[in-house]
Design a protein around this motif. Sequence first.
Motif: not given
Length: 63
Positions: A10, A20, A55
């Motif tokens: 990330v 990401w 994420p």
Amino acid sequence: MGSHDKTWLVANGGDGGRYWAYCRKYSDVFETAFKAQVRARTGDCRTVHWSSSEPSNGTEIEI
């Protein structure tokens, strides 16, 4: 499974966006390629870190 298996990198880009990429197993080569992709898209790559979970926001970059 080791701590570097199944990793998401990330980063914050120069445009203020979050980016990401998924990598099956972390490596320095993969991180370098990821940083280069973020820089190419945004002009800069800041605060790269790895996460053990996907994420929930940001733009995915396929390496």
